[in-house]
Design an enzyme around this catalytic site. Sequence first.
Site, PDB file in Angstrom:
ATOM      1  N   HIS A 119     -10.096   1.772   4.702  1.00 28.01           N
ATOM      2  CA  HIS A 119      -8.711   1.512   5.703  1.00 28.01           C
ATOM      3  C   HIS A 119      -8.653   2.592   6.940  1.00 28.01           C
ATOM      4  CE1 HIS A 119      -4.565   2.934   6.738  1.00 28.01           C
ATOM      5  NE2 HIS A 119      -3.539   1.376   6.139  1.00 28.01           N
TER       6      HIS A 119
ATOM      7  N   GLY B  15       2.614   2.437  10.407  1.00 23.87           N
ATOM      8  CA  GLY B  15       2.996   3.418  10.693  1.00 23.87           C
ATOM      9  C   GLY B  15       4.151   3.899  11.867  1.00 23.87           C
TER      10      GLY B  15
ATOM     11  N   GLU C 125      -6.831   5.334   7.595  1.00 24.11           N
ATOM     12  CA  GLU C 125      -6.767   6.423   7.416  1.00 24.11           C
ATOM     13  C   GLU C 125      -7.496   6.925   7.367  1.00 24.11           C
ATOM     14  OE1 GLU C 125      -2.868   5.579   5.757  1.00 24.11           O
ATOM     15  OE2 GLU C 125      -2.135   4.779   7.339  1.00 24.11           O
TER      16      GLU C 125
ATOM     17  N   SER D 115       2.972  -1.784  10.834  1.00 27.50           N
ATOM     18  CA  SER D 115       4.395  -2.082  10.588  1.00 27.50           C
ATOM     19  C   SER D 115       5.731  -3.814  10.540  1.00 27.50           C
ATOM     20  CB  SER D 115       4.911  -1.357  12.135  1.00 27.50           C
ATOM     21  OG  SER D 115       4.934  -0.379  12.653  1.00 27.50           O
TER      22      SER D 115
ATOM     23  N   LYS E 129       0.163   4.136  -0.423  1.00 25.87           N
ATOM     24  CA  LYS E 129      -0.595   5.118  -0.319  1.00 25.87           C
ATOM     25  C   LYS E 129      -0.601   6.558  -0.382  1.00 25.87           C
ATOM     26  CE  LYS E 129       0.102   3.387   4.902  1.00 25.87           C
ATOM     27  NZ  LYS E 129      -0.003   3.761   6.347  1.00 25.87           N
TER      28      LYS E 129
ATOM     29  N   ASN F 278       0.430  -1.333   0.289  1.00 22.90           N
ATOM     30  CA  ASN F 278      -0.477  -0.057  -0.333  1.00 22.90           C
ATOM     31  C   ASN F 278       0.772   1.119  -0.040  1.00 22.90           C
ATOM     32  OD1 ASN F 278      -1.579   2.450   0.403  1.00 22.90           O
ATOM     33  ND2 ASN F 278      -2.199   1.080   2.676  1.00 22.90           N
TER      34      ASN F 278
ATOM     35  N   GLU G 142      -5.890  -4.909  10.852  1.00 22.77           N
ATOM     36  CA  GLU G 142      -4.723  -3.390  10.807  1.00 22.77           C
ATOM     37  C   GLU G 142      -4.870  -2.483  11.888  1.00 22.77           C
ATOM     38  OE1 GLU G 142      -2.514  -2.654   7.246  1.00 22.77           O
ATOM     39  OE2 GLU G 142      -4.477  -0.852   7.813  1.00 22.77           O
TER      40      GLU G 142
HETATM   41  P1  PGA Z   1       2.637   0.522   7.543  1.00 23.68           P
HETATM   42  O1  PGA Z   1       1.093   0.177   6.947  1.00 23.68           O
HETATM   43  O2  PGA Z   1       3.202  -0.741   6.800  1.00 23.68           O
HETATM   44  O3  PGA Z   1       3.374   1.794   7.096  1.00 23.68           O
HETATM   45  O4  PGA Z   1       2.553   0.779   8.970  1.00 23.68           O
HETATM   46  C1  PGA Z   1       0.329  -0.496   6.618  1.00 23.68           C
HETATM   47  C2  PGA Z   1      -0.997   0.082   6.380  1.00 23.68           C
HETATM   48  O5  PGA Z   1      -1.667   0.995   6.761  1.00 23.68           O
HETATM   49  O6  PGA Z   1      -2.245  -1.068   5.388  1.00 23.68           O
END
Ligand code: PGA
Length: 256
Positions: A97, A173, A99, A213, A14, A12, A167
Site C-alpha cells: 500500500h 483519502g 502508505e 476516494s 486501515k 481497507n 491507487e
Molecule cells: P480511500 O483509501 O478510499 O480512503 O481513498 C483507499 C485506499 O487507500 O486503499
Amino acid sequence: MTSERRPLIVGNWKMNTTLAEARILAYNIVHLVGVPKDVDVAVCPPFVSLPIVAEALRGSPVALGAQNLYPAESGAYTGEVAPNMLQGLCSYAIVGHSERRAYFAETDEFVNAKVRTALEYDLTPIMCVGETLLQHEAGETTKVLQTQTMGGLVDVEDVSMVVIAYEPVWAIGTGVAATPDDAREGIAVIRSTIADARGQDVADSVRILYGGSMNPQNVASLLEQPGIDGGLIGGASLNVEQFIALVRAAEERERE
Ligand code: PGA
C-alpha cells in the site's frame, strides 16, 4: 457478466476501529450485504481485530483480509505479523500500500517478497501500485506503474493469482478520485505491462481494482470503465451504508 473476471470489492479499514467497533461494523456488513450476486467482497480490519471479525463473518460470503504481512515465518521482527499466523484465518493480504511505501519505506523488492510469501501461504495478495502527485504532474505515471508492477511480480509463477490495485497516491483519502479516464488508462498500463512480460492470457486473467476516494457517487462511472474489476476502498468502507452501496454498484455492473 461483462467480463470473466469476477468483480471484487475490498474494504481497507486501515488504522481505524477498536475491537468493539470492528465487531459491530463486521456484523452490520454481514447483515446488510446478504449474498452478493457475482461479486466477491472482503474486509481488511486491523490485525488485532482479525479473529473477532472472522467470527462475525463466519457463514457469510464476505471474506477476510489482512492489511500487511511480513515475509518470514518467525523470528526477531518485533511488531510484525507472519504469514503462517494469517493462513487459514485470512483469504487476502494487502501488500505494498502506498502508505506503507511512503511511511515505512517499503521498496518494490520488499513488496515482491511479500507477494511471493502471501502466495506460498494461500493468501491472495492485493498488490497496490500508484504514482504520487509529483510523478503524475511530471508525466511519469506510465513509468512508475510499469516499474512497480514488474518489480512486485518478480519470480511470481502464477501471476493470475495476484490481485492488483491501482491507487493513484493523490486520490487516496483526498475525496478527489481519479477521473474514470485516468483510472482506465492507469489500469490499461498495468495490464499491458503484464501482457508484455507474461502474455495476454495471463494479463486478461488478473483482477485489477481501482482505489482512491471511491464512494457511492463515483463508483458507477469508475466501474463502467473496461478493465476496472472492482475497488479497494478506504474511507467509505468504514460506513456500512456506503460500503454496501459500492457492493450493489458492482452487482449492478455485472447485470448490465
Ligand atoms: P480511500 O483509501 O478510499 O480512503 O481513498 C483507499 C485506499 O487507500 O486503499
